[in-house]
Design an enzyme around this catalytic site. Sequence first.
Site, PDB file in Angstrom:
ATOM      1  N   GLU A  45      46.745  36.156  41.661  1.00  0.00           N
ATOM      2  CA  GLU A  45      45.750  35.224  41.126  1.00  0.00           C
ATOM      3  C   GLU A  45      46.342  34.512  39.916  1.00  0.00           C
ATOM      4  O   GLU A  45      47.110  35.086  39.147  1.00  0.00           O
ATOM      5  CB  GLU A  45      44.503  36.009  40.722  1.00  0.00           C
ATOM      6  CG  GLU A  45      43.331  35.169  40.258  1.00  0.00           C
ATOM      7  CD  GLU A  45      42.132  36.030  39.863  1.00  0.00           C
ATOM      8  OE1 GLU A  45      41.006  35.531  39.934  1.00  0.00           O
ATOM      9  OE2 GLU A  45      42.331  37.203  39.483  1.00  0.00           O
ATOM     10  N   LYS A 117      36.840  32.137  46.040  1.00  0.00           N
ATOM     11  CA  LYS A 117      36.392  33.452  45.581  1.00  0.00           C
ATOM     12  C   LYS A 117      34.868  33.543  45.533  1.00  0.00           C
ATOM     13  O   LYS A 117      34.198  32.714  44.900  1.00  0.00           O
ATOM     14  CB  LYS A 117      36.982  33.709  44.192  1.00  0.00           C
ATOM     15  CG  LYS A 117      36.708  35.091  43.615  1.00  0.00           C
ATOM     16  CD  LYS A 117      37.374  35.195  42.238  1.00  0.00           C
ATOM     17  CE  LYS A 117      37.210  36.558  41.614  1.00  0.00           C
ATOM     18  NZ  LYS A 117      37.786  36.584  40.242  1.00  0.00           N
ATOM     19  N   CYS A 158      40.897  39.184  43.810  1.00  0.00           N
ATOM     20  CA  CYS A 158      40.642  40.042  42.653  1.00  0.00           C
ATOM     21  C   CYS A 158      39.312  40.810  42.671  1.00  0.00           C
ATOM     22  O   CYS A 158      39.196  41.829  43.326  1.00  0.00           O
ATOM     23  CB  CYS A 158      40.771  39.212  41.376  1.00  0.00           C
ATOM     24  SG  CYS A 158      41.078  40.199  39.883  1.00  0.00           S
TER      25      CYS A 158
END
Length: 283
Positions: A45, A117, A158
């Site tokens: 990321e 995300k 993440c």
Amino acid sequence: MAANSARVAVAQMTSVNDLSVNFATCSRLVKEAAAAGAKLLCFPESFSYMGANLGDSVKIGERLDGPIMQGYCSLARESQIWLSLGGFQEKGSDDSHLCNTHVIVDDTGKIRSKYRKIHLFDVDVPGGMVYKESSFTEAGNEVVAVDSPCGRLGLTVCYDLRFPEVYECLRFQHAAQVLLVPSAFTKITGQAHWEILLRARAIETQCYVIAAAQAGKHNEKRESYGDSVIIDPWGTIVGRLPDKHSTGIAVADIDFSYIDSVRMKMPVDKQRKPIDFWKSSPL
């Protein structure tokens, strides 16, 4: 190497608030992975930029057809390698927002897929900082998987790691074989939960997991945990960098016959209860 396997590489790096410095690091790692015979290299990321101050990332946010991403597409094309570019600062719907976007680029430099995300990091880390990703980031709303020479890839970023239903959806509804988790975990949460969560996701889904991590101090305010790993469907770590602060790559082979073997011996896909079962089950 046998036809039923494919070599992959996972990167570890310490991104800073300088696009050209990060690009030079990524360029070196791409060449290293290609020389090692990897068909896919996974970056963490914020690979292209890590802001020193809140909101810096929004200022450099760019469309996927802009010069920043196109530079990385050129890297893929020149080295003839697929790239997982997790956590790119894609320009949002207005000037004050961006999307935290995981981009898959093929070995011709073409963007094959993108995932925005879903779970934003709005957390007061115990003993650490307060983060509110939603203050400048728009959440995605689509689960994404894409075919590649290294298997069917399930895309996440993440903080998604803490939500197993995303990974269950990728495996059981989207037929993922390899789960990608590009991350910039904080030092505190990484020490406590990084490895155990990753191994749990691999075991639950019977997938390989490739988790590329940011590592070390980016600036005076931000430090990442590190520990880039590749995990097999039995939960065994098969690729890992030698330390949690170095910049470099680790390499492992995705064994498709091993995925099939694990799933055949323990057929959880056939034994799972449908969602409706749990909704109707008496408490």
